[in-house]
Design an enzyme around this catalytic site. Sequence first.
Site, PDB file in Angstrom:
ATOM      1  N   ASN A 155       0.828  -1.205   0.000  1.00  0.00           N
ATOM      2  CA  ASN A 155       0.000   0.000   0.000  1.00  0.00           C
ATOM      3  C   ASN A 155       0.864   1.258   0.000  1.00  0.00           C
ATOM      4  O   ASN A 155       0.542   2.248  -0.670  1.00  0.00           O
ATOM      5  CB  ASN A 155      -0.930   0.008   1.210  1.00  0.00           C
ATOM      6  CG  ASN A 155      -2.017  -1.042   1.117  1.00  0.00           C
ATOM      7  OD1 ASN A 155      -2.440  -1.417   0.042  1.00  0.00           O
ATOM      8  ND2 ASN A 155      -2.474  -1.526   2.267  1.00  0.00           N
ATOM      9  N   HIS A 205      -1.306  -7.294   5.704  1.00  0.00           N
ATOM     10  CA  HIS A 205      -2.478  -7.439   6.570  1.00  0.00           C
ATOM     11  C   HIS A 205      -2.112  -8.119   7.887  1.00  0.00           C
ATOM     12  O   HIS A 205      -2.916  -8.834   8.481  1.00  0.00           O
ATOM     13  CB  HIS A 205      -3.604  -8.218   5.871  1.00  0.00           C
ATOM     14  CG  HIS A 205      -4.244  -7.457   4.756  1.00  0.00           C
ATOM     15  ND1 HIS A 205      -5.090  -8.044   3.844  1.00  0.00           N
ATOM     16  CD2 HIS A 205      -4.152  -6.145   4.392  1.00  0.00           C
ATOM     17  CE1 HIS A 205      -5.490  -7.129   2.966  1.00  0.00           C
ATOM     18  NE2 HIS A 205      -4.936  -5.976   3.287  1.00  0.00           N
ATOM     19  N   TYR A 214       0.102  -8.872  -2.456  1.00  0.00           N
ATOM     20  CA  TYR A 214       0.697  -7.590  -2.113  1.00  0.00           C
ATOM     21  C   TYR A 214       2.215  -7.581  -2.310  1.00  0.00           C
ATOM     22  O   TYR A 214       2.792  -6.533  -2.645  1.00  0.00           O
ATOM     23  CB  TYR A 214       0.354  -7.226  -0.672  1.00  0.00           C
ATOM     24  CG  TYR A 214      -1.099  -6.870  -0.477  1.00  0.00           C
ATOM     25  CD1 TYR A 214      -1.567  -5.584  -0.718  1.00  0.00           C
ATOM     26  CD2 TYR A 214      -2.022  -7.831  -0.071  1.00  0.00           C
ATOM     27  CE1 TYR A 214      -2.906  -5.258  -0.559  1.00  0.00           C
ATOM     28  CE2 TYR A 214      -3.365  -7.520   0.090  1.00  0.00           C
ATOM     29  CZ  TYR A 214      -3.802  -6.233  -0.151  1.00  0.00           C
ATOM     30  OH  TYR A 214      -5.130  -5.914  -0.007  1.00  0.00           O
TER      31      TYR A 214
END
Length: 708
Positions: A155, A205, A214
């Site tokens: 992210n 996560h 990811y």
Amino acid sequence: MTAGSGFDAEAEPYRTRLARLGAVAAGHRDAMVPADASLWPDLPFPSLTETPARLRTMARAYALEGTGLTGDASLAAAVATGIDHYRRRVYTEGADPVGNWWDWQIGTPRKLLDAAVLIGPHLTNRRSGALRDAVDHFVPECRLNDYSGTSTGANRVDLCTVMLLRAILRSDPDKAALAVSALSPVFPYVHEGDGFYRDGSFIQHTFVPYQGGYGAVTLSGLATLFAVVRGSPWEITDPNRQVVFDMVERSFAPVVHDGFCMDLVSGRGIGREPYGDHRKGRGIASSILLLAEAATAAERDRWQRMVKGWASRNTSVPMLKAAESSDLGFHARLAAVLDDDAIPAAEEPVGHRLMAMSARAVHRRPGWCAGLSMASYRIGHYEHGNGENPRGWHTGSGMLYWWGEGHGDQYSDAFWSTVDPYRLPGTTVSTRRLADGAGEGWGDTCPPGRWVGGATDGMYATVGQHLNGFESTMEAFKSWFFLDDAVICLGAAISGRDGVPVETIVDNRRTDALLTVDDAAGWAHLEGHGGYVLPGGARLETLCEERASSSVTRSYATLWLDHGVDPSSAGYVYLLLPGASLAETRTRAADTGWARVLANTARTQGVEVPSLGITAVNFWNEGAAGGLSASAPCAVLVRERGDGTATLAVSDPRRDLSELTVTWDRPVAAVLHGDPFLASAATGATLTLTFERLAAHGGGSSTVTVRL
């Protein structure tokens, strides 16, 4: 980087693909009808994914040569109109970001900014200023001030990419500097939470091993950013960036087999699409070839050989052909590597990779490969979220994936939509029925068990899992011993009080191959796949069936052990023989001395394989077995090499030991090579090794070499 580069637009397959892109873009342009509630009638707002994606497709057709719309002012004007229309009605400063935060801060602005940058001055100052203000509203600078929450790992890379595009849009050097400097927290190794670990694990996560999701996004984003800012005043020079280059071989390569990425590191995305593991493998390969342009010559040479090997062996979904419809830039780089006779295709490596911090293990041998997925007090049983993977409950209950020759699509071709989710291969489970999406979302389904991991010398391994069943009272101690042509599987102290049977799934293959079972001799064989040996004489249950989802039907051969309703101290022993013929399976079953079970209890599980010189023990508590003793819970793998030397690999899977003493009842003359965690060694009639601070080793193996 956004549009694609490095290919001749007049050469095939690029000419055809570019013409097709132009046709699609023209269709989007002609069908655009700006209205209060949509930009295209078939995409009602907010359409956070599809509407920005169409605008970017049109912008790519404008920017790329050979589309038939290259430099077309009317197309660029349509993109500019579309961006501003969408910005005023959906992605506008002050709008309520309903739904997933990711769409508003990453997905939508990334596509809008890509399109805006590609059409350049066709987006007027007024319109680009308004888009800037909208992006600044949803992605303020403070999102990059603190490395926590949803601004970590993949992210954070995506947020930095949005920030850099925002800088390019309005020629803002300060924003560019922020985008690059904010990458720095991504690079260092982490000891907890999201990011890369020294053992090759990648977590997102908080609880989910994620190289295939990811992690791949992180690698792709960083490879792209390295390429974009190379040679500019904002070139990435952080010395910790080398971690990213190291992770190509330490983190990603171990979980890519013949060009596909194993599902054990893809979180909730495993059932997202058929052959999704192959798409993820292509994405990783693409990122590696792009990152190679910023790597050293030695790294670039190794990586190109590795990717060439993947592409050469992937016959299920040929990588070069698939790249034609996804990424022409990757296609061009891959084609250049495949056509270069000076770059040999690397073979699949042989050895074992244990990523203890993510409760994952990968074992490779000529002709076959296996992957193990476990859960622990820090790694969830499974991840579900956004409606995805609602029945992945038992994927962390010791699921043992394996691939033989020609089995590259074993878990790709509608496996997840048709397999019995209560009978995943290798798992021990309570058959208690579970609700879709049971448990907390986003991987927060960690059991209390701490002893999860094992010891490896890089070639062989002993791996164990203290398993607590998902939303059940079931408990078990499971061990796997990874060898040359077999995996020895042990289970002990299996118990449950759910009022339902407990089962261990020996295997569940997506195949209609002939299954042969000889209960009296204790073996089974699945033609074209491999063999199974049950030396303890346990009864093997089998089922050959067809299973259907909403649109497809697939055949399965399932083999399992029924431990009964509410067992109190059940156990099992079986051998998995990947690729074995029927004759080889029968021979191994008859050779009762090939392997000896030293112990199979809640205190100790261990085996001895004389032909390999291996003694391996998982000590769940302090204890002794097979001439080995340990003062505390640990894993020990001993290999006598036949040249007068032996190695002992020792680990602390619980990661809580300040001191550990391991004794081997074997005459030893000298310690040839120690280990940083080895505090002392006493040789003679027996060998005594004392280790300190093993808890700091992250579950890794400490290896000591001795002369017998």
